[in-house]
Design a protein around this motif. Structure first.
Motif, PDB file in Angstrom:
ATOM      1  N   UNK A  68       0.830  -1.203   0.000  1.00  0.00           N
ATOM      2  CA  UNK A  68       0.000   0.000   0.000  1.00  0.00           C
ATOM      3  C   UNK A  68       0.862   1.250   0.000  1.00  0.00           C
ATOM      4  N   UNK A  69       0.341   2.297  -0.565  1.00  0.00           N
ATOM      5  CA  UNK A  69       1.093   3.547  -0.627  1.00  0.00           C
ATOM      6  C   UNK A  69       1.273   4.094   0.780  1.00  0.00           C
ATOM      7  N   UNK A  70       2.439   4.639   1.056  1.00  0.00           N
ATOM      8  CA  UNK A  70       2.626   5.212   2.388  1.00  0.00           C
ATOM      9  C   UNK A  70       1.719   6.420   2.575  1.00  0.00           C
ATOM     10  N   UNK A  71       1.164   6.535   3.773  1.00  0.00           N
ATOM     11  CA  UNK A  71       0.248   7.635   4.043  1.00  0.00           C
ATOM     12  C   UNK A  71       0.983   8.872   4.522  1.00  0.00           C
ATOM     13  N   UNK A  72       2.224   8.705   4.989  1.00  0.00           N
ATOM     14  CA  UNK A  72       2.979   9.853   5.478  1.00  0.00           C
ATOM     15  C   UNK A  72       3.678  10.536   4.318  1.00  0.00           C
ATOM     16  N   UNK A  73       3.333  11.745   4.081  1.00  0.00           N
ATOM     17  CA  UNK A  73       4.025  12.521   3.073  1.00  0.00           C
ATOM     18  C   UNK A  73       5.054  13.407   3.756  1.00  0.00           C
ATOM     19  N   UNK A  75       5.135  16.567   3.765  1.00  0.00           N
ATOM     20  CA  UNK A  75       4.420  17.670   4.406  1.00  0.00           C
ATOM     21  C   UNK A  75       3.884  17.286   5.771  1.00  0.00           C
ATOM     22  N   UNK A  76       3.379  16.059   5.896  1.00  0.00           N
ATOM     23  CA  UNK A  76       2.876  15.613   7.190  1.00  0.00           C
ATOM     24  C   UNK A  76       4.003  15.511   8.204  1.00  0.00           C
ATOM     25  N   UNK A  77       5.146  14.981   7.788  1.00  0.00           N
ATOM     26  CA  UNK A  77       6.282  14.869   8.706  1.00  0.00           C
ATOM     27  C   UNK A  77       6.797  16.246   9.101  1.00  0.00           C
ATOM     28  N   UNK A  78       6.862  17.159   8.123  1.00  0.00           N
ATOM     29  CA  UNK A  78       7.307  18.514   8.401  1.00  0.00           C
ATOM     30  C   UNK A  78       6.337  19.216   9.357  1.00  0.00           C
ATOM     31  N   UNK A 119       9.102   8.981  13.987  1.00  0.00           N
ATOM     32  CA  UNK A 119      10.097   8.652  12.958  1.00  0.00           C
ATOM     33  C   UNK A 119      10.135   7.148  12.714  1.00  0.00           C
ATOM     34  N   UNK A 120      10.062   6.346  13.765  1.00  0.00           N
ATOM     35  CA  UNK A 120      10.087   4.889  13.601  1.00  0.00           C
ATOM     36  C   UNK A 120       8.793   4.414  12.957  1.00  0.00           C
ATOM     37  N   UNK A 121       7.664   5.051  13.301  1.00  0.00           N
ATOM     38  CA  UNK A 121       6.389   4.661  12.696  1.00  0.00           C
ATOM     39  C   UNK A 121       6.400   4.949  11.195  1.00  0.00           C
ATOM     40  N   UNK A 122       6.971   6.057  10.810  1.00  0.00           N
ATOM     41  CA  UNK A 122       7.015   6.422   9.393  1.00  0.00           C
ATOM     42  C   UNK A 122       8.034   5.593   8.623  1.00  0.00           C
ATOM     43  N   UNK A 123       9.083   5.129   9.289  1.00  0.00           N
ATOM     44  CA  UNK A 123      10.145   4.362   8.649  1.00  0.00           C
ATOM     45  C   UNK A 123      10.495   3.184   9.563  1.00  0.00           C
TER      46      UNK A 123
END
Length: 142
Positions: A68-73, A75-78, A119-123
């Protein structure tokens, strides 16, 4: 209480009422009839669950092995980082004002912890990538 539970409760009350009216000689037949209804209810629930799981598996197969496509872009992380820094100001003031230096350390430990978790959740393999490479290197050396 679920509507199905209410229906089952009505069935149980009807069975108990019939037992009072008919006497103990019909008790085993009444209990068997009630248990058969419970079995049918359980079988129906299991069948619905199995159908749902089969449909989910068919959807996975139909999609293929695509992730599935990652939901975190970016912009969201920033935005998360900016909000974290903005909230750090009052948290630092409150922690430092109430508990002085230890309170300041606790508030910043919480801020760092929340950001590390994000950060760990996103990566997910952020900290585990080096370990995997080392294991692979050990396998080639054997």
């Amino acid at each position: 209480m679920d509507a199905r539970d209410a229906e089952l409760k009505k069935e149980l009350n009807a069975t108990l009422q019939a037992r009072r009216e008919l006497g103990e000689e019909y008790e085993s037949a009444l209990v068997d009839s009630f248990l058969e209804k419970v079995d049918q209810r359980i079988d129906g629930a299991v069948e619905r669950r199995v159908r749902r799981q089969m449909a989910e598996q068919q959807m996975v197969v139909a999609r293929g092995a695509r992730a599935p496509k990652p939901t975190d872009s970016w912009g969201e992380r920033f935005g998360f980082g900016i909000v974290s820094l903005v909230l750090a100001i009052p948290l630092s003031a409150i922690g430092g004002g109430i508990a002085h230096l230890p309170g300041l350390f606790v508030s910043w430990a919480g801020i760092v912890g929340v950001n590390a978790f994000q950060a760990v959740r996103a990566n997910p393999h952020l900290f585990g990538a080096r370990r995997r490479r080392d294991k692979d290197a050990d396998r080639w050396e054997d």
